[in-house]
Design a protein around this motif. Structure first.
Motif, PDB file in Angstrom:
ATOM      1  N   LEU A 275       0.735  -1.110  -0.039  1.00 34.13           N
ATOM      2  CA  LEU A 275      -0.100  -0.127  -0.239  1.00 34.13           C
ATOM      3  C   LEU A 275       0.925   1.186   0.111  1.00 34.13           C
ATOM      4  O   LEU A 275       1.873   1.191   0.789  1.00 34.13           O
ATOM      5  CB  LEU A 275      -0.882  -0.196   1.173  1.00 34.13           C
TER       6      LEU A 275
ATOM      7  N   PRO B 147     -12.865   6.573   1.005  1.00 33.07           N
ATOM      8  CA  PRO B 147     -13.576   5.620   0.521  1.00 33.07           C
ATOM      9  C   PRO B 147     -15.131   5.495   0.754  1.00 33.07           C
ATOM     10  O   PRO B 147     -15.605   4.708   0.446  1.00 33.07           O
ATOM     11  CB  PRO B 147     -13.095   4.064   0.945  1.00 33.07           C
TER      12      PRO B 147
ATOM     13  N   ARG C 285      -4.017   6.066   0.566  1.00 38.49           N
ATOM     14  CA  ARG C 285      -5.487   5.633   0.432  1.00 38.49           C
ATOM     15  C   ARG C 285      -6.177   6.735   0.018  1.00 38.49           C
ATOM     16  O   ARG C 285      -5.753   7.906   0.670  1.00 38.49           O
ATOM     17  CB  ARG C 285      -6.100   5.208   1.869  1.00 38.49           C
TER      18      ARG C 285
ATOM     19  N   HIS D  88      -9.349   2.483  -4.574  1.00 37.37           N
ATOM     20  CA  HIS D  88      -9.135   3.696  -3.730  1.00 37.37           C
ATOM     21  C   HIS D  88      -7.944   3.520  -2.663  1.00 37.37           C
ATOM     22  O   HIS D  88      -7.578   4.262  -1.953  1.00 37.37           O
ATOM     23  CB  HIS D  88     -10.486   4.062  -2.770  1.00 37.37           C
ATOM     24  N   ARG D  89      -7.238   2.422  -3.153  1.00 42.59           N
ATOM     25  CA  ARG D  89      -5.881   1.871  -2.136  1.00 42.59           C
ATOM     26  C   ARG D  89      -4.975   1.668  -3.500  1.00 42.59           C
ATOM     27  O   ARG D  89      -4.880   1.028  -4.253  1.00 42.59           O
ATOM     28  CB  ARG D  89      -6.143   0.612  -1.494  1.00 42.59           C
TER      29      ARG D  89
END
Length: 323
Positions: free
Chosen positions: A89, A95, A92, A185-186
């Motif tokens: 990751l 979300p 972010r 969204h990541r």
């Protein structure tokens, strides 16, 4: 008396001429010595099939990672210079909207399944009733009309059940799309490598048409992209050995390499800074791989000397601080 004056005048005129001639001879001699010394300091080009300017690069180049969806940046969890693994990751995005769409899609799927279950129960009851009425009609204890109506009801429920099952498939597809949108969204690393640049921070708005959110240097072998002059194209082919040196006055050796491929398209040179280059000069991309693993910085300007006769270079790379 007149003859003596003539002799003196001749001497006065000849002396500067002699001095001027002597100065010219000395200057020519010094220039010749300088030319020989300069020629002796240059490498023997007769050993090279071609010489070309190039840059250190990585196969595929730097990866520019854009945000796959538009949204506010919630958090950035890496920094420039950090080593990352594939799938790690990086950042972010907010979300909330995507999560709401997932919940809606799940609700629609549950609703479609419930409707299907209801219709299955109705179909069982309708089949049982139609069977009884059909048996009664055959025995003369019931109406044929009622038996036909019950059979039609069974067919109607079957069509409704088929539609309900199709709605389940549609709801599953919507849930898959919504879940995928939520996952986007990541921002994650597509390959292992090192973060070169971070262009976003928490609170920013990232978009698919915005500047790259990250620049990633993949963990791949270094290569050299050289611009091969059109006059050398026919003399260079895959597998030929080469020397790679810094493109500077020192020309420090970086190591040996070999030609991986020679391009098929002529382009204008971009690395030659000589203002006297003709406008008609064209070059072809020549890609070389180092014979030994190299961790030179991307973008380093180099000179490539392709050797004649397919002989491997026996020059070992020189360590350069900070390279």
């Amino acid at each position: 008396m007149s003859k003596q004056r003539f002799t003196l005048r001749t001497r006065y005129v000849a002396l500067p001429l002699v001095l001027l001639l002597l100065t010219a001879v000395i200057a020519v001699a010094m220039a010749a010595d300088h030319g020989r010394a300069k020629a002796g300091s240059k490498p023997d080009n007769s050993a090279y099939a071609a010489v070309a300017r190039g840059r250190v690069d990585v196969e595929g180049g730097l990866l520019k990672l854009h945000s796959p969806v538009s949204g506010g940046v919630e958090a950035v969890v890496v920094h420039a210079g950090q080593q990352v693994k594939k799938g790690q990751l990086l950042a972010r995005l907010d979300p909330q909207v995507a999560q709401a769409r997932v919940r809606i899609a799940r609700g629609q799927l549950s609703q479609a399944r419930a409707q299907s279950d209801i219709l299955e129960d109705r179909l069982k009851a309708a089949r049982s009733s139609a069977g009884k009425l059909r048996s009664a009609a055959r025995a003369g204890a019931g109406s044929t009309h009622d038996a036909d109506a019950a059979a039609q009801k069974v067919r109607d429920i079957k069509w409704q059940l088929a539609s309900a099952r199709a709605q389940i498939d549609i709801a599953k597809g919507k849930l898959t799309i919504a879940s995928r949108q939520l996952a986007l969204h990541r921002i994650k690393a597509p390959v292992a490598g090192r973060i070169v640049q971070v262009n976003i921070q928490a609170g920013d708005h990232a978009g698919t048409d915005s500047a790259p959110a990250f620049e990633l240097l993949p963990d791949r072998a270094r290569i050299v992209r050289a611009e091969l002059n059109q006059e050398y194209v026919g003399a260079v082919h895959k597998g030929m050995p080469a020397q790679v040196v810094f493109d500077d006055a020192g020309q420090t050796t970086l190591g040996s390499a070999h030609v991986v491929r020679v391009g098929d398209v002529f382009r204008k040179p971009t690395l030659d800074t000589d203002p006297g280059q003709g406008a008609g000069i064209r070059t072809v991309l020549c890609v070389l791989a180092f014979d030994q693993p190299s961790h030179r910085r991307i973008g380093q300007r180099v000179l490539v000397r392709v050797l004649r006769g397919g002989q491997r270079s026996n020059v070992s790379p020189t360590h350069v601080k900070g390279s």
